[in-house]
Design a protein around this motif. Structure first.
Motif, PDB file in Angstrom:
ATOM      1  N   ALA A  12      53.485 -33.236  -0.372  1.00 43.36           N
ATOM      2  CA  ALA A  12      53.019 -31.853  -0.247  1.00 43.36           C
ATOM      3  C   ALA A  12      52.569 -31.304  -1.591  1.00 43.36           C
ATOM      4  CB  ALA A  12      54.130 -30.985   0.337  1.00 43.36           C
ATOM      5  N   GLY A  13      53.190 -31.743  -2.651  1.00 44.91           N
ATOM      6  CA  GLY A  13      52.801 -31.290  -3.980  1.00 44.91           C
ATOM      7  C   GLY A  13      51.441 -31.792  -4.412  1.00 44.91           C
ATOM      8  N   PHE A  14      51.000 -32.925  -3.890  1.00 45.89           N
ATOM      9  CA  PHE A  14      49.710 -33.473  -4.272  1.00 45.89           C
ATOM     10  C   PHE A  14      48.563 -33.013  -3.377  1.00 45.89           C
ATOM     11  CE2 PHE A  14      52.371 -36.534  -6.552  1.00 45.89           C
ATOM     12  CZ  PHE A  14      51.745 -36.482  -7.786  1.00 45.89           C
ATOM     13  N   ILE A  15      48.866 -32.418  -2.251  1.00 47.21           N
ATOM     14  CA  ILE A  15      47.810 -31.952  -1.343  1.00 47.21           C
ATOM     15  C   ILE A  15      46.844 -30.995  -2.039  1.00 47.21           C
ATOM     16  CG2 ILE A  15      47.383 -30.534   0.704  1.00 47.21           C
ATOM     17  CD1 ILE A  15      49.765 -31.930   2.006  1.00 47.21           C
ATOM     18  N   PRO A  16      47.339 -30.048  -2.848  1.00 45.27           N
ATOM     19  CA  PRO A  16      46.390 -29.125  -3.502  1.00 45.27           C
ATOM     20  C   PRO A  16      45.369 -29.814  -4.410  1.00 45.27           C
ATOM     21  CG  PRO A  16      48.609 -28.271  -3.649  1.00 45.27           C
ATOM     22  CD  PRO A  16      48.709 -29.657  -3.090  1.00 45.27           C
ATOM     23  N   PHE A  17      45.723 -30.956  -4.967  1.00 45.29           N
ATOM     24  CA  PHE A  17      44.775 -31.648  -5.832  1.00 45.29           C
ATOM     25  C   PHE A  17      43.567 -32.164  -5.064  1.00 45.29           C
ATOM     26  CE2 PHE A  17      48.681 -32.142  -8.406  1.00 45.29           C
ATOM     27  CZ  PHE A  17      48.224 -31.508  -9.546  1.00 45.29           C
ATOM     28  N   PHE A  18      43.707 -32.347  -3.774  1.00 46.12           N
ATOM     29  CA  PHE A  18      42.614 -32.875  -2.981  1.00 46.12           C
ATOM     30  C   PHE A  18      41.785 -31.774  -2.319  1.00 46.12           C
ATOM     31  CE2 PHE A  18      45.853 -36.234  -3.025  1.00 46.12           C
ATOM     32  CZ  PHE A  18      45.129 -37.195  -3.708  1.00 46.12           C
ATOM     33  N   ALA A  19      42.220 -30.543  -2.433  1.00 47.35           N
ATOM     34  CA  ALA A  19      41.456 -29.421  -1.888  1.00 47.35           C
ATOM     35  C   ALA A  19      40.454 -28.972  -2.943  1.00 47.35           C
ATOM     36  CB  ALA A  19      42.378 -28.282  -1.491  1.00 47.35           C
ATOM     37  N   SER A  20      39.170 -29.002  -2.632  1.00 45.47           N
ATOM     38  CA  SER A  20      38.141 -28.737  -3.635  1.00 45.47           C
ATOM     39  C   SER A  20      38.136 -27.306  -4.133  1.00 45.47           C
ATOM     40  CB  SER A  20      36.766 -29.096  -3.070  1.00 45.47           C
ATOM     41  OG  SER A  20      36.517 -28.296  -1.921  1.00 45.47           O
ATOM     42  N   ASP A  21      38.486 -26.361  -3.299  1.00 43.68           N
ATOM     43  CA  ASP A  21      38.419 -24.966  -3.729  1.00 43.68           C
ATOM     44  C   ASP A  21      39.771 -24.438  -4.211  1.00 43.68           C
ATOM     45  OD1 ASP A  21      38.667 -23.209  -0.546  1.00 43.68           O
ATOM     46  OD2 ASP A  21      39.628 -25.041  -1.258  1.00 43.68           O
ATOM     47  N   PHE A  22      40.712 -25.313  -4.428  1.00 49.91           N
ATOM     48  CA  PHE A  22      42.049 -24.856  -4.793  1.00 49.91           C
ATOM     49  C   PHE A  22      42.077 -24.218  -6.185  1.00 49.91           C
ATOM     50  CE2 PHE A  22      46.361 -25.354  -6.410  1.00 49.91           C
ATOM     51  CZ  PHE A  22      47.069 -24.760  -5.382  1.00 49.91           C
ATOM     52  N   PHE A  23      41.307 -24.749  -7.107  1.00 47.02           N
ATOM     53  CA  PHE A  23      41.358 -24.270  -8.480  1.00 47.02           C
ATOM     54  C   PHE A  23      40.384 -23.118  -8.740  1.00 47.02           C
ATOM     55  CE2 PHE A  23      42.964 -28.608  -8.824  1.00 47.02           C
ATOM     56  CZ  PHE A  23      44.151 -28.353  -9.466  1.00 47.02           C
ATOM     57  N   ASP A  24      39.801 -22.558  -7.701  1.00 46.16           N
ATOM     58  CA  ASP A  24      38.816 -21.503  -7.871  1.00 46.16           C
ATOM     59  C   ASP A  24      39.433 -20.168  -8.282  1.00 46.16           C
ATOM     60  OD1 ASP A  24      36.873 -23.277  -7.311  1.00 46.16           O
ATOM     61  OD2 ASP A  24      36.608 -22.653  -5.227  1.00 46.16           O
ATOM     62  N   SER A  25      40.679 -19.927  -7.952  1.00 45.95           N
ATOM     63  CA  SER A  25      41.239 -18.615  -8.279  1.00 45.95           C
ATOM     64  C   SER A  25      42.511 -18.766  -9.100  1.00 45.95           C
ATOM     65  CB  SER A  25      41.548 -17.834  -6.999  1.00 45.95           C
ATOM     66  OG  SER A  25      42.646 -18.432  -6.332  1.00 45.95           O
ATOM     67  N   GLY A  26      42.821 -17.722  -9.839  1.00 44.35           N
ATOM     68  CA  GLY A  26      44.040 -17.703 -10.626  1.00 44.35           C
ATOM     69  C   GLY A  26      45.270 -17.695  -9.740  1.00 44.35           C
ATOM     70  N   SER A  28      45.640 -19.279  -6.946  1.00 46.80           N
ATOM     71  CA  SER A  28      45.894 -20.654  -6.511  1.00 46.80           C
ATOM     72  C   SER A  28      46.576 -21.463  -7.610  1.00 46.80           C
ATOM     73  CB  SER A  28      44.590 -21.333  -6.111  1.00 46.80           C
ATOM     74  OG  SER A  28      44.049 -20.709  -4.970  1.00 46.80           O
ATOM     75  N   ARG A  29      46.182 -21.203  -8.851  1.00 50.73           N
ATOM     76  CA  ARG A  29      46.836 -21.886  -9.969  1.00 50.73           C
ATOM     77  C   ARG A  29      48.308 -21.486 -10.055  1.00 50.73           C
ATOM     78  NH1 ARG A  29      42.062 -20.381 -13.311  1.00 50.73           N
ATOM     79  NH2 ARG A  29      40.594 -22.046 -12.915  1.00 50.73           N
ATOM     80  N   PHE A  30      48.567 -20.203  -9.828  1.00 49.17           N
ATOM     81  CA  PHE A  30      49.945 -19.715  -9.834  1.00 49.17           C
ATOM     82  C   PHE A  30      50.759 -20.411  -8.740  1.00 49.17           C
ATOM     83  CE2 PHE A  30      53.181 -16.675  -8.368  1.00 49.17           C
ATOM     84  CZ  PHE A  30      53.923 -16.593  -9.523  1.00 49.17           C
ATOM     85  N   ARG A  31      50.167 -20.552  -7.548  1.00 55.09           N
ATOM     86  CA  ARG A  31      50.848 -21.252  -6.448  1.00 55.09           C
ATOM     87  C   ARG A  31      51.128 -22.704  -6.827  1.00 55.09           C
ATOM     88  NH1 ARG A  31      46.995 -19.346  -1.630  1.00 55.09           N
ATOM     89  NH2 ARG A  31      47.523 -17.137  -1.681  1.00 55.09           N
ATOM     90  N   LEU A  32      50.174 -23.333  -7.482  1.00 49.45           N
ATOM     91  CA  LEU A  32      50.364 -24.721  -7.898  1.00 49.45           C
ATOM     92  C   LEU A  32      51.516 -24.832  -8.895  1.00 49.45           C
ATOM     93  CD1 LEU A  32      49.479 -27.682  -7.951  1.00 49.45           C
ATOM     94  CD2 LEU A  32      47.915 -27.082  -9.791  1.00 49.45           C
ATOM     95  N   ILE A  33      51.562 -23.920  -9.846  1.00 50.90           N
ATOM     96  CA  ILE A  33      52.639 -23.949 -10.842  1.00 50.90           C
ATOM     97  C   ILE A  33      53.985 -23.747 -10.160  1.00 50.90           C
ATOM     98  CG2 ILE A  33      53.624 -22.706 -12.802  1.00 50.90           C
ATOM     99  CD1 ILE A  33      50.690 -22.222 -13.717  1.00 50.90           C
ATOM    100  N   ILE A  34      54.069 -22.791  -9.245  1.00 50.95           N
ATOM    101  CA  ILE A  34      55.314 -22.542  -8.513  1.00 50.95           C
ATOM    102  C   ILE A  34      55.705 -23.780  -7.705  1.00 50.95           C
ATOM    103  CG2 ILE A  34      56.365 -21.185  -6.648  1.00 50.95           C
ATOM    104  CD1 ILE A  34      56.171 -19.704  -9.282  1.00 50.95           C
ATOM    105  N   LEU A  35      54.739 -24.386  -7.020  1.00 50.31           N
ATOM    106  CA  LEU A  35      55.018 -25.580  -6.210  1.00 50.31           C
ATOM    107  C   LEU A  35      55.514 -26.722  -7.080  1.00 50.31           C
ATOM    108  CD1 LEU A  35      54.949 -26.900  -3.436  1.00 50.31           C
ATOM    109  CD2 LEU A  35      52.568 -27.491  -3.863  1.00 50.31           C
TER     110      LEU A  35
END
Length: 142
Positions: A12-26, A28-35
């Motif tokens: 589940a932690g690696f799923i965001p890396f495969f989503a192309s629009d995940f890094f488009d917003s701040g 989403s980055r915050f969610r990634l850091i929390i995850l």
């Protein structure tokens, strides 16, 4: 079962890396850091728990009887050569078998959830896998 849960968390932690629009917003980055923080904390907690369990099992195993003797002791076969009558008497008795490891092949008593009464107290004999257990009353309460 715990390994399956941990593996699913890592996936589940690696799923965001495969989503192309995940890094488009701040956000989403915050969610990634929390995850990622949650994954690290979960993995650390899991590792500490496993290490404690291994340590406790190791301490328990040190208290169990072990096969093999220190150098100054001899085996029963060595006794037989000098003391054949005593060896034969011992070998025919329950003393030879009472100090074996408790295993399904060596335990002769019925441990299939049997309850025995002795002097008004109930004792329950049962198994957990290949382990043999007895529930005994707390005699301090009497």
């Amino acid at each position: 079962m715990e390994w399956l849960f941990f593996t699913l968390l890592v996936i589940a932690g690696f799923i965001p890396f495969f989503a192309s629009d995940f890094f488009d917003s701040g956000r989403s980055r915050f969610r990634l850091i929390i995850l990622m923080c949650l994954l690290v904390m979960g993995g650390t907690g899991f590792s500490i728990r496993q290490l404690n369990q291994f340590r406790q099992e190791g301490e328990f195993r040190l208290k169990l009887p072990r096969q093999g003797r220190p150098d100054q002791y001899v085996s029963s076969n060595d006794c037989r050569s000098c003391h054949p009558d005593q060896y034969h008497s011992w070998h025919q008795s329950y003393h030879r078998t009472m100090t074996q490891y408790a295993a399904p092949s060596t335990v002769k008593a019925d441990f299939n959830n049997v309850t025995m009464d002795w002097k008004g107290d109930a004792y329950r004999f049962f198994r957990k896998g290949d382990e043999f257990w007895v529930d005994v009353p707390d005699l301090d309460w009497k």
